[in-house]
Structures are given as structure tokens and as C-alpha cells.
Design an enzyme around this catalytic site. Structure first.
Site, PDB file in Angstrom:
ATOM      1  N   HIS A 165       7.712 -11.864   8.972  1.00 16.06           N
ATOM      2  CA  HIS A 165       6.725 -10.854   9.388  1.00 16.06           C
ATOM      3  C   HIS A 165       7.417  -9.692  10.097  1.00 16.06           C
ATOM      4  O   HIS A 165       7.831  -9.805  11.247  1.00 16.06           O
ATOM      5  CB  HIS A 165       5.695 -11.521  10.315  1.00 16.06           C
ATOM      6  CG  HIS A 165       4.578 -10.626  10.727  1.00 16.06           C
ATOM      7  ND1 HIS A 165       3.467 -11.094  11.392  1.00 16.06           N
ATOM      8  CD2 HIS A 165       4.373  -9.284  10.589  1.00 16.06           C
ATOM      9  CE1 HIS A 165       2.637 -10.088  11.652  1.00 16.06           C
ATOM     10  NE2 HIS A 165       3.180  -8.978  11.180  1.00 16.06           N
ATOM     11  N   GLY A 170       1.601  -4.387   7.828  1.00 18.48           N
ATOM     12  CA  GLY A 170       0.389  -5.036   7.337  1.00 18.48           C
ATOM     13  C   GLY A 170       0.487  -6.546   7.387  1.00 18.48           C
ATOM     14  O   GLY A 170      -0.326  -7.252   6.781  1.00 18.48           O
ATOM     15  N   HIS A 215       8.552 -12.467  15.923  1.00 21.18           N
ATOM     16  CA  HIS A 215       8.955 -11.661  14.758  1.00 21.18           C
ATOM     17  C   HIS A 215      10.411 -11.967  14.383  1.00 21.18           C
ATOM     18  O   HIS A 215      11.253 -11.058  14.277  1.00 21.18           O
ATOM     19  CB  HIS A 215       8.781 -10.176  15.041  1.00 21.18           C
ATOM     20  CG  HIS A 215       7.356  -9.724  15.021  1.00 21.18           C
ATOM     21  ND1 HIS A 215       6.651  -9.538  13.853  1.00 21.18           N
ATOM     22  CD2 HIS A 215       6.495  -9.428  16.022  1.00 21.18           C
ATOM     23  CE1 HIS A 215       5.419  -9.146  14.132  1.00 21.18           C
ATOM     24  NE2 HIS A 215       5.297  -9.079  15.437  1.00 21.18           N
ATOM     25  N   HIS A 255       2.134   2.111  18.369  1.00 21.12           N
ATOM     26  CA  HIS A 255       1.910   0.782  18.942  1.00 21.12           C
ATOM     27  C   HIS A 255       2.630   0.641  20.289  1.00 21.12           C
ATOM     28  O   HIS A 255       2.105   0.029  21.218  1.00 21.12           O
ATOM     29  CB  HIS A 255       2.405  -0.284  17.964  1.00 21.12           C
ATOM     30  CG  HIS A 255       1.780  -1.629  18.173  1.00 21.12           C
ATOM     31  ND1 HIS A 255       0.418  -1.820  18.247  1.00 21.12           N
ATOM     32  CD2 HIS A 255       2.329  -2.862  18.320  1.00 21.12           C
ATOM     33  CE1 HIS A 255       0.154  -3.097  18.437  1.00 21.12           C
ATOM     34  NE2 HIS A 255       1.299  -3.749  18.484  1.00 21.12           N
ATOM     35  N   TRP A 261       7.432  -6.231  22.446  1.00 20.53           N
ATOM     36  CA  TRP A 261       8.118  -7.343  21.773  1.00 20.53           C
ATOM     37  C   TRP A 261       9.338  -7.796  22.576  1.00 20.53           C
ATOM     38  O   TRP A 261      10.381  -8.167  22.024  1.00 20.53           O
ATOM     39  CB  TRP A 261       8.535  -6.953  20.350  1.00 20.53           C
ATOM     40  CG  TRP A 261       7.376  -6.576  19.476  1.00 20.53           C
ATOM     41  CD1 TRP A 261       6.383  -7.405  19.027  1.00 20.53           C
ATOM     42  CD2 TRP A 261       7.061  -5.283  18.949  1.00 20.53           C
ATOM     43  NE1 TRP A 261       5.479  -6.696  18.276  1.00 20.53           N
ATOM     44  CE2 TRP A 261       5.867  -5.401  18.198  1.00 20.53           C
ATOM     45  CE3 TRP A 261       7.679  -4.044  19.025  1.00 20.53           C
ATOM     46  CZ2 TRP A 261       5.291  -4.318  17.548  1.00 20.53           C
ATOM     47  CZ3 TRP A 261       7.090  -2.972  18.372  1.00 20.53           C
ATOM     48  CH2 TRP A 261       5.918  -3.116  17.638  1.00 20.53           C
TER      49      TRP A 261
END
Length: 384
Positions: free
Chosen positions: A86, A91, A158, A207, A214
Site C-alpha cells: 500500500h 487510492g 505502509h 495530506h 507517518w
């Protein structure tokens, strides 16, 4: 009189030429970043040629490999695992939900949460509860899907290709031990989603301005975390939500730069995050070649700009059907669109420059995607 007419004609033609130039610069140039049918024109100069230190791998550029005729099939009843890599702002959240909530299976994933809760008094906004799903095989409690919503971020937030390759055997060894079983050879089917690099980069910027960091991502490689010298932070404090686009672009350690290439490449080939073992030009070429090779070898990859085609290709490859069709997103309703239309040509060029590897990777992915789709249309007799 003739001279005056000639001068007027010259001025008129000059005006028309200038109008066309401005139209291209401020309208068409942005369309290159938006509409799917224009993506093949999203060009930029190559990182380097193979003669300058890259890997000369002809198999990567050879698309005529009979992708749909191979016997590599997914067996949900055995020990096969779908591994979803991911990448941020591609998306992946929507696609991840499709995997756990939208597949027609004999034993569907059992999901809890994921619904909007009541208004949060402090933030005064609706908040989603965390979606958690158990995706077990039809006749056992062994998992067939490794993803955010099925297993959680077990290999790190991630996790990239390098982290997954090092982590997956260890994770499933512990998983098997906990279930008093030994599965000696699992088959991992890697999948991922890609997106137009400029749109993805601007979406990540937006974002970050909303508070995303993150920070819990590990970036583990060769069994260790990167040092602060190898991967310095771009900001001080708990978040970077005050950042301007200029500052976001200026930080050379910003992991948003060429994110798709870095997350798909095997970083062990370039000594992980250490930059001293080779020139930056050779390092970039090795990373790009590795990302292309890994992408080509994946069981499936989708493009956010081609939802219908991506859905059909996944269903064909894995022998599964989605209950509801994928919905094509409208770029003008994304966060990236809010920024893109206001960019100066200078800033837009800079963004393309610092994402040149991702642009080359995306162009490669698009060619490979279209080649596979055209092959599949013939096999399935799809007319449009």
C-alpha cells in the site's frame, strides 16, 4: 497601404501564436497531469542510460511474455497469500476496502468497525472507527490476505517492498507457531496500486498539511532502521501541518519524492538509505530498474486512473469477483486538484524534476498495463 496591411497581418499572427503558447502552458500542460487519456505524454528526461551505470535488463522492457497464459494461480484453500503493498495516496485505502468488503467469497472476510461515529466534541467532526477484518480460508483460520485491514501493519506502517520481503517469512512463522502448524512454503502474490506521480505528490502534500506524518513508519532495511544521518527529518515538532509547498519541495530528504519508485524497489541493492556506496546517478538508475522489475513480476497492479480495467484484470488473475463495480474518481474533486490549477510553471517543473523517477516508472507501468489490458480484451472478447 500594402505595407500597413502586411504589418497588421503579422501582428495578428503573432497574437494568435502567443495565445496558443499561453493556452498550452497554462491549460494543456495541466491536462497532462490530469486526464487518463493524456498520461502517455507525461514525459521527463531519463535518469540515466544503462551505459552510465544502470542495469541493462532487456526482460524488463519486454512485454510479450504471455502474462495471462501463465499457470501462476491463486489457491485460497492452500497456503497462498495476497500481499497488498500500500503506497500512500494511490487510492490504496479504497482498494483495501474492496479486498475485505467487496469480494464474493465462499467465506467472506468478517469485518468490524469502519463506520462513521458521532461527532467528536473536541474536533467537531465525524470520525470513522477503525476497520478490522478477519480474512480466513474456507476451511481454516489461516489468513489468505496480508493488508492494512486484514492483518494490520504487521511489517510496519505502509511497509515497502524491502520491508515486506524481510518481514513476511518471520511474521507467518510466528503466525503458524501460534496456530500449532508448520507451512514450509507459502506463495506470496504481491499486488499494488499506482497513481499519476504529480497528482499523487500534491495529494500527499495536502495530506501532510492536514496533519499526516507517518512517523511510525520504520523504513527497515537489511535488518536495521536508518540512522538520523541517513534519513534526517524534514521538520521539528509533532507534525508538519504548517508547511508551504515551497518548503515541502525544498526538503531533499522528503520521502514524498519518488515515493512509488522507492517503495517498489529493493533498497538492499543500493545499501538501503546510505548514499556513500555509489553515485546518485547510478543509485537512481538501480532503484528505477529494480522498481520496474518488481512491478512487472507482481501478480497484479492497478492504476487509480483506470478503475474498470483494474477491476477486470484483478478478477481474471485471481479468479475472484467483486460484488460492486469500482467507481472512477473525478480528479476535480480531489485535494490534488485544489493545488494543481494554481501552480506556476516554475513550481510544476520543479515537482516533475524531483519526481522524475516516478514519472518514468509510471510511464513504464502505463505501457505494461495497456499491453496486458489489450491482451486480456482479446482473451475475454471485450469490445470496449
Amino acid at each position: 497601404m500594402a505595407r500597413k496591411t502586411l504589418n497588421r497581418s503579422f501582428i495578428f499572427l503573432l497574437f494568435i501564436g502567443l495565445a496558443i503558447l499561453l493556452f498550452y502552458k497554462y491549460v494543456v500542460d495541466r491536462r497532462l497531469m490530469i486526464a487518463p487519456e493524456w498520461h502517455h505524454k507525461l514525459g521527463f528526461k531519463n535518469v540515466s542510460s544503462s551505459s552510465q551505470g544502470g542495469i541493462n535488463d532487456d526482460s524488463v522492457e519486454n512485454f510479450s511474455t504471455g502474462f495471462w497464459k501463465t499457470n501462476i494461480t491463486f489457491d485460497i484453500n492452500n497456503s497462498d497469500v495476497i500481499v497488498f503493498l500500500h503506497i500512500q495516496k494511490t487510492g490504496g485505502t479504497t482498494f483495501g476496502r474492496h479486498l475485505v468488503q467487496n469480494l464474493s467469497l465462499k467465506k467472506p472476510c468478517n469485518c468490524q468497525g469502519g463506520k462513521k461515529q458521532k461527532y467528536n466534541r473536541n474536533k467537531k467532526s465525524k470520525k470513522r472507527s477503525k476497520l478490522r477484518c478477519q480474512c480466513y480460508r474456507p476451511n481454516s483460520t489461516d489468513v489468505w490476505l496480508f493488508s492494512r485491514y486484514s492483518t494490520g501493519w504487521k511489517c510496519g506502517l505502509h511497509a515497502d517492498f524491502t520491508e515486506l520481503m524481510e518481514c513476511l517469512p518471520q511474521y507467518f512463522r510466528k503466525f503458524d507457531d501460534g496456530h500449532n502448524r508448520k507451512i514450509f512454503k507459502r506463495k506470496y502474490h504481491f499486488i499494488t496500486e499506482l497513481r499519476n506521480p504529480i497528482n499523487r505528490y500534491l495529494s500527499e502534500f495536502q495530506h501532510v498539511t492536514r496533519g499526516a506524518t507517518w512517523k511510525k513508519s520504520r523504513h527497515k532495511c537489511n535488518g536495521r532502521l536508518p540512522t538520523l544521518k541517513e534519513l534526517p527529518p524534514c521538520y521539528n515538532g509533532s507534525s508538519w501541518n504548517y508547511v508551504t509547498l515551497n518548503d515541502f519541495i525544498s526538503c531533499k530528504y522528503n520521502l514524498a519524492n519518488n515515493r512509488q519508485t522507492r517503495m517498489l524497489a529493493d533498497l538492499r541493492l543500493v545499501n538501503c538509505y546510505g548514499n556513500s556506496s555509489m553515485s546518485s546517478q547510478r543509485r537512481n538508475q538501480v532503484l528505477l530498474d529494480s522498481a520496474k522489475r518488481n512491478l512487472k513480476q507482481m501478480a497484479y497492479f492497478g492504476l487509480i486512473e483506470y478503475q474498470r480495467e483494474s477491476q477486470i484484470m484483478f478478477e481474471r488473475k485471481f479468479g475472484m469477483k467483486f460484488i460492486r463495480p469500482f467507481v472512477q474518481y473525478n480528479f476535480n474533486q480531489t485535494y490534488a486538484s485544489e493545488v494543481l490549477y494554481e501552480l506556476s510553471p516554475k513550481i510544476l517543473y520543479k515537482i516533475r524534476e524531483i519526481n522524475s523517477m516516478d514519472i518514468q516508472l509510471y510511464n513504464y507501468a502505463l505501457k505494461l498495463f495497456k499491453h496486458r489490458w489489450n491482451e486480456l480484451k482479446i482473451l475475454m472478447n471485450i469490445t470496449n
